[in-house]
Design an enzyme around this catalytic site. Sequence first.
Site, PDB file in Angstrom:
ATOM      1  CE  LYS A 182       3.176  16.941   3.403  1.00 31.33           C
ATOM      2  NZ  LYS A 182       2.367  15.946   2.670  1.00 31.33           N
ATOM      3  CD  GLU A 257       4.514  -0.205   5.235  1.00 30.93           C
ATOM      4  OE1 GLU A 257       4.903  -0.518   4.080  1.00 30.93           O
ATOM      5  OE2 GLU A 257       3.366   0.182   5.492  1.00 30.93           O
ATOM      6  CB  CYS A 291       3.352  -1.419   0.812  1.00 37.72           C
ATOM      7  SG  CYS A 291       3.342   0.358   0.793  1.00 37.72           S
ATOM      8  CD  GLU A 379       5.378  -0.926  -4.269  1.00 37.49           C
ATOM      9  OE1 GLU A 379       6.093   0.085  -4.257  1.00 37.49           O
ATOM     10  OE2 GLU A 379       4.813  -1.373  -3.255  1.00 37.49           O
TER      11      GLU A 379
HETATM   12  C1  SIN Z   1       0.459  -0.257   2.965  1.00 33.87           C
HETATM   13  O1  SIN Z   1       0.108  -0.416   1.817  1.00 33.87           O
HETATM   14  O2  SIN Z   1       1.466   0.404   3.211  1.00 33.87           O
HETATM   15  C2  SIN Z   1      -0.271  -0.816   4.152  1.00 33.87           C
HETATM   16  C3  SIN Z   1      -1.203  -1.884   3.864  1.00 33.87           C
HETATM   17  C4  SIN Z   1      -1.832  -2.487   5.089  1.00 33.87           C
HETATM   18  O3  SIN Z   1      -1.683  -2.004   6.208  1.00 33.87           O
HETATM   19  O4  SIN Z   1      -2.507  -3.485   4.930  1.00 33.87           O
END
Ligand code: SIN
Length: 475
Positions: A182, A257, A291, A379
């Site tokens: 998804k 994650e 992230c 964030e």
């Molecule tokens: C992400 O922002 O979740 C992944 C970033 C990355 O794989 O470098």
Amino acid sequence: MSVSLDRPELLDTRLFINGEFVEAHGGEFFAVKNPATDEIIAQVQRGGGREADIAITAADRAFEDWKLRPANERAGLLKAWCAEIRANRRDLAKILTAEQGKPISEALGEIDYGAGYFEWFAEEAVRAYGDIIPHAREGTRVLCLKQPVGVVACITPWNFPNAMLARKIAAALAAGCTVVCKPANETPLSAIALGVLAKKAGIPDGVVNIVFGDTPAIGKALTSSPIVRKLTFTGSTPVGKMLAADCAATMKRTSMELGGNAPFLVFEDADLDRAVEGAIAAKFRNAGQTCISANRFLVHETVADTFTAKLVAAAGQLDLGPLIHERAAAGVRELVQDALNSGAVEAGPPASPDRPNSAFFGPVILSRVKPDMRISREEIFGPVATIMTFSTVEEAISLANDTPFGLAAYMYSRNNATIWKVSEALHYGMVGVNESSLSNPAAPFGGVKESGSGREGSKYGLDDYLDIKYVCVGI
Ligand code: SIN
């Protein structure tokens, strides 16, 4: 449709279920927009719970055959898929840029990064070794088999529409699992293009399925189904917690994650030019929508002014793409305003024209930021660098760890003792030492605390898709 491709068939708008491109039963569509222009790129099929259920059934059926295929056969098919991706990297990058907004050079980088996971896991597929363990009872032998967990649900975000799918699908298929994916509704086109290439590469029907549209209904179908044995998610911490709770009823395995609040520590003995180069990559890649993006710059008080001036000068040279949509830009603008109202100061770069009703924003560098400001605790997910100072190593560690998140952290120092002390004391899943490019298929990507669990990529990434079965043999 406004993306010009060498192979226009890569730009499909349908769901991919059981090896076929299909329309949704409800006859509804949703628009996919280009964040840079707000132009509609495509009207895409709006699937829902019904399509998700059909995809789960297809994946379950396909699993019976896929899990039994020799590992080298699965590896060969992953390599074929990887070759298709590499052969079509320009078209895939154009689709990615059109729906996500990142500059084409970054989109090409993402396609290569994603392809790397197919290559990596094709090579890991043949190394899912079990064990024979020395027995504790005479007349018995203790064996451990590694077996695929079953049907896996992969829920992925819009910030890396190709690579986040790639690193989940490649690991799952290598282990012998089948998947129902998804992708985010902002960026389904990159996912469908991967489906087109999966078919071309000869991935058997039902091994990979892709559904999108009614996110809550699809999410519910995936989390509640007893057939789905694992859910892997990349996205925000609040959504990750909700999904994990929903998976509890059927005791699915999960890999999460989730969000981060990465500290970027610059010690007084750091090579400042190297630190600035790393800071630019860690902060402004994908316009800060990552992230693992540096969220808080913690700089020793004696070098803060020099570091800030160098960072401002480097950021002034950047040519950033838009954020994912106007709402995202408005959210970042609000965080910056809140910090300014609370005493932060805009250090630069010299005014890039703010385009208030668009997805474009920044870059912005703020100094005199304090740990209790909203911008330090949340964030940012945008191209804003916030600078705080510290005076001792202990204070730096304490500030860095003062967050519920624990995904990535960065530190710059030329002192061996500082490097060991700090990298061991940081409560994070990943630490960059004098280096800010952490992401590659050979590395275990993942976090601790509220940044989630599980590891993607590396030799450990396969384990997330394998169950250990203990077989006790009487002899
Ligand atoms: C992400 O922002 O979740 C992944 C970033 C990355 O794989 O470098």
